[in-house]
Design a protein around this motif. Structure first.
Motif, PDB file in Angstrom:
ATOM      1  N   ARG A  51     -22.763 -60.701 -63.743  1.00 46.96           N
ATOM      2  CA  ARG A  51     -24.771 -60.640 -63.617  1.00 46.96           C
ATOM      3  C   ARG A  51     -24.822 -61.850 -61.906  1.00 46.96           C
ATOM      4  N   SER A  52     -23.533 -61.960 -61.523  1.00 47.73           N
ATOM      5  CA  SER A  52     -24.513 -62.251 -60.201  1.00 47.73           C
ATOM      6  C   SER A  52     -23.681 -60.875 -59.024  1.00 47.73           C
ATOM      7  N   TRP A  53     -22.908 -59.789 -59.175  1.00 47.72           N
ATOM      8  CA  TRP A  53     -23.263 -58.966 -58.446  1.00 47.72           C
ATOM      9  C   TRP A  53     -24.610 -57.733 -58.933  1.00 47.72           C
ATOM     10  N   ALA A  54     -25.305 -57.734 -59.495  1.00 44.48           N
ATOM     11  CA  ALA A  54     -26.440 -57.410 -60.155  1.00 44.48           C
ATOM     12  C   ALA A  54     -27.436 -58.248 -59.868  1.00 44.48           C
ATOM     13  N   ARG A  55     -27.499 -59.241 -58.907  1.00 46.33           N
ATOM     14  CA  ARG A  55     -28.276 -59.666 -57.852  1.00 46.33           C
ATOM     15  C   ARG A  55     -29.480 -61.409 -59.145  1.00 46.33           C
ATOM     16  N   ASN A  56     -28.169 -61.876 -59.839  1.00 48.55           N
ATOM     17  CA  ASN A  56     -29.514 -62.777 -60.834  1.00 48.55           C
ATOM     18  C   ASN A  56     -29.039 -63.610 -59.848  1.00 48.55           C
ATOM     19  N   GLU A  57     -30.139 -64.749 -59.791  1.00 46.35           N
ATOM     20  CA  GLU A  57     -29.571 -65.420 -58.746  1.00 46.35           C
ATOM     21  C   GLU A  57     -29.632 -66.588 -59.423  1.00 46.35           C
ATOM     22  N   ASN A  58     -29.403 -67.109 -60.441  1.00 42.19           N
ATOM     23  CA  ASN A  58     -28.837 -67.956 -60.921  1.00 42.19           C
ATOM     24  C   ASN A  58     -27.494 -67.623 -61.557  1.00 42.19           C
ATOM     25  N   ALA A  59     -26.956 -67.037 -61.769  1.00 46.16           N
ATOM     26  CA  ALA A  59     -25.529 -66.218 -61.647  1.00 46.16           C
ATOM     27  C   ALA A  59     -24.923 -66.758 -60.654  1.00 46.16           C
ATOM     28  N   ILE A  60     -25.780 -66.282 -59.095  1.00 45.43           N
ATOM     29  CA  ILE A  60     -25.115 -66.424 -57.602  1.00 45.43           C
ATOM     30  C   ILE A  60     -24.787 -67.707 -57.838  1.00 45.43           C
ATOM     31  N   GLU A  61     -25.649 -68.261 -57.922  1.00 48.32           N
ATOM     32  CA  GLU A  61     -25.420 -70.458 -57.806  1.00 48.32           C
ATOM     33  C   GLU A  61     -24.920 -70.215 -58.620  1.00 48.32           C
ATOM     34  N   VAL A  62     -24.529 -70.104 -60.133  1.00 49.54           N
ATOM     35  CA  VAL A  62     -23.377 -70.702 -60.843  1.00 49.54           C
ATOM     36  C   VAL A  62     -22.350 -69.805 -60.109  1.00 49.54           C
ATOM     37  N   SER A  63     -22.190 -68.915 -59.338  1.00 42.37           N
ATOM     38  CA  SER A  63     -20.439 -68.552 -58.536  1.00 42.37           C
ATOM     39  C   SER A  63     -20.432 -68.894 -57.493  1.00 42.37           C
ATOM     40  N   LYS A  64     -21.380 -69.686 -56.903  1.00 40.45           N
ATOM     41  CA  LYS A  64     -20.842 -70.918 -55.987  1.00 40.45           C
ATOM     42  C   LYS A  64     -20.485 -71.588 -56.233  1.00 40.45           C
ATOM     43  N   ASP A  65     -21.033 -72.675 -56.918  1.00 41.14           N
ATOM     44  CA  ASP A  65     -20.864 -73.573 -57.354  1.00 41.14           C
ATOM     45  C   ASP A  65     -18.833 -73.683 -58.367  1.00 41.14           C
ATOM     46  N   TYR A  66     -18.740 -72.687 -58.784  1.00 49.06           N
ATOM     47  CA  TYR A  66     -17.719 -72.474 -59.099  1.00 49.06           C
ATOM     48  C   TYR A  66     -16.304 -72.144 -57.975  1.00 49.06           C
ATOM     49  N   ASN A  67     -17.043 -71.868 -57.195  1.00 48.59           N
ATOM     50  CA  ASN A  67     -16.001 -71.106 -56.315  1.00 48.59           C
ATOM     51  C   ASN A  67     -15.587 -72.196 -55.196  1.00 48.59           C
ATOM     52  N   GLN A  68     -16.389 -73.154 -55.378  1.00 48.55           N
ATOM     53  CA  GLN A  68     -16.549 -75.335 -55.189  1.00 48.55           C
ATOM     54  C   GLN A  68     -15.715 -75.992 -56.100  1.00 48.55           C
ATOM     55  N   HIS A  70     -13.498 -75.038 -57.747  1.00 51.62           N
ATOM     56  CA  HIS A  70     -11.438 -74.276 -58.515  1.00 51.62           C
ATOM     57  C   HIS A  70     -11.574 -73.333 -57.173  1.00 51.62           C
ATOM     58  N   GLN A  71     -11.589 -74.255 -56.020  1.00 49.47           N
ATOM     59  CA  GLN A  71     -10.872 -73.824 -55.131  1.00 49.47           C
ATOM     60  C   GLN A  71      -9.160 -73.623 -54.787  1.00 49.47           C
ATOM     61  N   GLY A  72      -8.634 -72.548 -55.149  1.00 49.32           N
ATOM     62  CA  GLY A  72      -7.294 -71.925 -54.855  1.00 49.32           C
ATOM     63  C   GLY A  72      -6.534 -71.911 -56.196  1.00 49.32           C
ATOM     64  N   LYS A  73      -7.768 -72.140 -57.442  1.00 48.26           N
ATOM     65  CA  LYS A  73      -7.645 -71.646 -58.721  1.00 48.26           C
ATOM     66  C   LYS A  73      -8.119 -70.385 -59.063  1.00 48.26           C
ATOM     67  N   GLY A  74      -9.639 -69.977 -58.343  1.00 47.33           N
ATOM     68  CA  GLY A  74     -10.158 -69.384 -59.064  1.00 47.33           C
ATOM     69  C   GLY A  74     -11.220 -68.779 -58.130  1.00 47.33           C
ATOM     70  N   HIS A  75     -11.787 -67.707 -57.553  1.00 46.06           N
ATOM     71  CA  HIS A  75     -13.105 -67.211 -56.890  1.00 46.06           C
ATOM     72  C   HIS A  75     -13.357 -66.116 -57.255  1.00 46.06           C
ATOM     73  N   ILE A  76     -14.724 -66.370 -57.496  1.00 45.43           N
ATOM     74  CA  ILE A  76     -15.462 -65.220 -57.560  1.00 45.43           C
ATOM     75  C   ILE A  76     -16.155 -64.341 -56.558  1.00 45.43           C
ATOM     76  N   THR A  77     -16.286 -63.455 -56.268  1.00 44.88           N
ATOM     77  CA  THR A  77     -16.397 -63.074 -55.111  1.00 44.88           C
ATOM     78  C   THR A  77     -18.163 -62.407 -54.550  1.00 44.88           C
ATOM     79  N   LEU A  78     -19.011 -62.958 -54.235  1.00 48.11           N
ATOM     80  CA  LEU A  78     -20.566 -63.070 -54.176  1.00 48.11           C
ATOM     81  C   LEU A  78     -21.332 -61.416 -53.283  1.00 48.11           C
ATOM     82  N   PRO A  79     -22.176 -61.313 -53.794  1.00 46.32           N
ATOM     83  CA  PRO A  79     -22.454 -59.724 -53.182  1.00 46.32           C
ATOM     84  C   PRO A  79     -23.265 -60.407 -52.552  1.00 46.32           C
TER      85      PRO A  79
END
Length: 97
Positions: A51-68, A70-79
């Motif tokens: 959903r983030s890659w489809a430009r959903n603003e909420n999903a992009i924010e959740v992805s950024k939060d997840y990346n912060q 879970h550093q070193g354990k998982g990462h979502i590439t942001l669009p």
């Protein structure tokens, strides 16, 4: 113990799609708990990533939060989202050539 299922249908492609599923027997062991904890995170965040890659603003924010968190354990590439005027100019140039 795990179960992997391949099945036809699901209402996509008029029965021409093959769907895959995964099931796990939760036997109460520490190993099963570790696996399901990891699997649930990956399953849910995979949907958020799409959903983030489809430009959903909420999903992009959740992805950024997840990346912060879970550093070193998982990462979502942001669009990479270009400015609207850049896209409009590129399309205009392509159509006028």
């Amino acid at each position: 113990m795990s179960l992997i299922a391949l099945h036809n249908g699901g209402g996509v492609g008029i029965g021409k799609a093959i769907n895959g599923g995964f099931g796990m027997v939760l036997d109460g062991s520490d190993r099963a708990a570790e696996i399901i904890e990891c699997a649930m995170m990956w399953d849910v965040m995979g949907g958020v990533a799409r959903r983030s890659w489809a430009r959903n603003e909420n999903a992009i924010e959740v992805s950024k939060d997840y990346n912060q968190k879970h550093q070193g354990k998982g990462h979502i590439t942001l669009p990479m989202i270009p400015a609207d005027d850049l896209v409009e100019k590129a399309v205009e140039r392509a159509l006028n050539n």
